[in-house]
Write a protein that holds these residues in place. Sequence first.
Motif, PDB file in Angstrom:
ATOM      1  N   ARG A 197      33.533  36.626  45.046  1.00 43.84           N
ATOM      2  CA  ARG A 197      34.532  36.450  44.205  1.00 43.84           C
ATOM      3  C   ARG A 197      35.355  35.681  44.234  1.00 43.84           C
ATOM      4  O   ARG A 197      35.687  35.620  45.673  1.00 43.84           O
ATOM      5  CB  ARG A 197      34.958  38.122  43.530  1.00 43.84           C
ATOM      6  CG  ARG A 197      33.872  38.606  43.058  1.00 43.84           C
ATOM      7  CD  ARG A 197      34.075  40.275  42.993  1.00 43.84           C
ATOM      8  NE  ARG A 197      35.685  40.340  42.179  1.00 43.84           N
ATOM      9  CZ  ARG A 197      35.411  41.431  41.113  1.00 43.84           C
ATOM     10  NH1 ARG A 197      34.823  42.205  40.657  1.00 43.84           N
ATOM     11  NH2 ARG A 197      36.833  41.507  40.589  1.00 43.84           N
ATOM     12  N   ASP A 198      36.273  35.146  43.286  1.00 37.88           N
ATOM     13  CA  ASP A 198      37.857  34.484  43.333  1.00 37.88           C
ATOM     14  C   ASP A 198      38.884  35.296  43.458  1.00 37.88           C
ATOM     15  O   ASP A 198      39.728  35.822  42.579  1.00 37.88           O
ATOM     16  CB  ASP A 198      38.113  33.298  42.026  1.00 37.88           C
ATOM     17  CG  ASP A 198      38.867  32.637  42.687  1.00 37.88           C
ATOM     18  OD1 ASP A 198      39.792  33.140  43.390  1.00 37.88           O
ATOM     19  OD2 ASP A 198      39.182  31.384  41.719  1.00 37.88           O
ATOM     20  N   GLU A 211      33.932  29.760  54.469  1.00 43.54           N
ATOM     21  CA  GLU A 211      33.597  29.662  53.340  1.00 43.54           C
ATOM     22  C   GLU A 211      32.080  28.695  54.048  1.00 43.54           C
ATOM     23  O   GLU A 211      31.575  28.350  54.093  1.00 43.54           O
ATOM     24  CB  GLU A 211      34.245  28.746  52.985  1.00 43.54           C
ATOM     25  CG  GLU A 211      34.004  28.688  51.362  1.00 43.54           C
ATOM     26  CD  GLU A 211      34.369  28.166  50.799  1.00 43.54           C
ATOM     27  OE1 GLU A 211      33.947  28.209  48.860  1.00 43.54           O
ATOM     28  OE2 GLU A 211      35.233  27.315  50.960  1.00 43.54           O
TER      29      GLU A 211
END
Length: 935
Positions: free
Chosen positions: A768-769, A793
């Motif tokens: 999720r952001d 990431e």
Amino acid sequence: MNRSNKRNLLESVNEAATLEINLAHEALKDGKRNEAWKYLHQTLTRLSAQALDMEGEALFASTALSFSSLCFVLGKGFNESIIFLQAAFFATQLLTDQRSAAIIKLHLGRMLYFADRRSEAMELFDQGKTEVESIGDEDILNQAAEIIGMYYFFIGRFADAMPYLQRAAQSFESVEFKQIINPLGPMWLSYCAAYLGQFHKAIGTVDYYRRLALDKSENTLATTLRTALGFILLLIRKKREAFFHFSGALQDAINTNNSLAIYFSKLGMAYYHFLEGRFEETRKYFAETMAAGEAAGLILQLQYASDILIETIFTFGRQGMDLIPGFDLDKELEAILKEPNIHLRGVALRLKAMKAEDSGAGSDSVMSDLILSEECLIQSGNPIQLAKTWIEMARLKLRQDDYKAANILAQKAWKNFSGYDDVYYPDDLRHLLTIKSDATTEPEMQEKFMTMFVDIIGDLIPGQDLSKILNQTVLATNRFFGAERGGIFWFNKHKDSKKPELRASCNLLKTDVTDKDFQPNLTLILKTFTEDKPQVVRHNNSGLKTKKALAILCIPFNLRGDVQGVLYHDNSYVKDCFDIFDNTTLLKMAHYLTVYIEHLAGLAHRLEEKLTAHLTQLGQINIPDIQTQSPVMINVLAQTDRIAATDSTALILGETGVGKELLSRRIHKNSPRRKNPFVVIDPTTIPESLFESELFGHEKGAFTGAEHQKQGRIELANGGTLFIDEVGEIPKSIQAKLLRVLQEKTFTRVGGTEALFSDFRLIAATNRDLAADVAAGRFREDLFYRLNVIPLEIPPLREREDDIPLLAKYFLKKFSLKHHRSELQLTNEDEVKLMAYQWPGNVRELENVMERAVLVTSDDKLNLDLPIRGKRFFDSMSDFPVLDEIQRRYIHLVLKKTNGKIGGPGGAAEILGMKRTTLNNRMKKLGIISNLNKP
């Protein structure tokens, strides 16, 4: 008010309470107990005025318990605590929280006892004790230990009280951070030891914990413990030293508004002046004691107070004076005889007999009460009070001209005073001690001491922890020698070392050893080590403020032929305690101690070798390597390996299926924690109602269905790594608690109050952001920044096309072996198909596709069946939907492909690489309803 507004109001009330409770915890960490008391009082007052939901009721109950303990530490707020505890008990009935209900009964019993509501208090003590012991796990026993010990103390059963109070004192000592459980366990423990005639242990215990409290900046508690030290010193008639401590404690208590310490200090001063024969001063301080107690809600109760008080009142009455105006001693003695305190009943029966004899009552009646007194005091275990009853029996026998019976009773009393006969033995009966009974010769006595020493050491049970066994050794020898403090000082191989390590201790802090007043003692320890001979030294202290010992005993021991260390004991208030041991006996003890410690060291070494071998085996467990030839992924792995050696929190970002857990395992494998646990928790697979229990653990009886104590994932990860997958799915109500654990590394199980410590490294992952979730109020900002220390990431598979054929070949080989197929090969056409597909499910989806291909292929030609061809999926994303909408569309697409089938082979869960329960939870959250919903 509509339901939504009501829910919002309740949430805001709970959040405000939680904030204030957090402020109280912060104040406790800084040693600001009065400030914490104010925060908790405000919280309880505010919650009391509100209609609460279940979460609010639970907050109220736990806060009321913290407030009760804090009131006891500070010696104030007893009346308010009773009101809050009563309300908290009703809250636990609504919550069906049997653990908290049992603890609240004990806390309420303690407060009601001091408020002169004895019958209610005793009923609650008995109920709470029974319920706590039926639950029986370690945490609740630690919470309850002090109060159950007090309960046994109040009914005069001191030997029964000791194990509980020792547990309470140990839990106080083991707390790493500021806590408020079991604050006065050490005080009651020292009183019990004194009432059992173990004055050296009583003094050593209370003085040790007083110094420990000062070391922890627990000045309020140290003041209260100092009053206990004064009382114990008065019991052995160290009046000058006791006065010094009472007067100092009284001044400190007044300065800090410590009502409990003011109460005890003034009572101690009253008794000091009584022993000095200053009766007017006694009256003055006693009146001030009653006034101080009344102001704090502490009602003086003769039925449960110390025997000191009732004996003082009796002596006043015998001399025709009143300590308390209008006090009826006969009525009070009768009241004591109806109470459950067998210790005070024994004292009251003796005083009743003495009063009857003063009034000319018959000998049979007097003896009958003295026999009953003897029975009660044998049960209570107080040798001093029992000896006093035998003294009165001996006097009665003398008046009846029964010299033989009088002599036997006098000898028994002298023996029971155990070295304090000069304090307690009356002059009018000393002539009876000249009639010798069967005496033991000096050599026989020394041999008896040696036998006792061997038995005490031999009874210790060796275990895996050498330090723990050495501590048990010091405790046992401390008791044997009648010392206040003790320790084992361990030297390295070089005999010129002047800094031995304190490896084990009893009532001796490491800060004591570095204190300048201890330097002469350290010199004696070094002399014992150098000369390899026992040492006994006596000192005369000129001042009260010095911490120098009056008597010191040092015994050396060897290991593998060399002097390894010294067993050390001392006393600060009694100087002739070690004189009974001659040099020959001490040398024999040194030899036996050497044999024993050599045995322990050998056992510990063998156990350590076994443990090392076991850990080596654990370290050989393989974790699959991450397969890649993509430059961007190689950079990610290089960054991962650099941070592995640190203990910093890592946040792994990436779409579902990219390999976030595999990357976290790589960090753990390459870290110093590699030999310790790697613990995984995935919030998406756990119902919200059970998540707190899974994360923190729970105690037996914490909620309906909690039949056993359970360790949470945080506790299991101690020493290792905790991996929280999909951290963005953590319920909002748990996020604040997780933040506190990350800050302090301490937590409590659900239903518990014991602060547990877990040294873990956190790695979190999310697809999720989180920054957007923070902006939308779905995720705590402070927790986000705590997690986002080192972000990593992982790019999606479509952005590292070089890895697609590499991974496909890897999985093809893996599943061919797993399903016993001849190794299948990828054709150029297969690779083109794989490269053209966008892999929304990333590596996990590729893995599932390759396993399915192996299973459905019937000949040597691989049967690839990709769910969606080309780029049509991403063409449908041209409106740039939010992440939840992307998930919603994709799940709809997969459900259409499977004709609504969710579980089983070929179902949506398999295609998505998810568990069926996880997919159901995700669909529910996204508002997706499958009208087919096939298994």
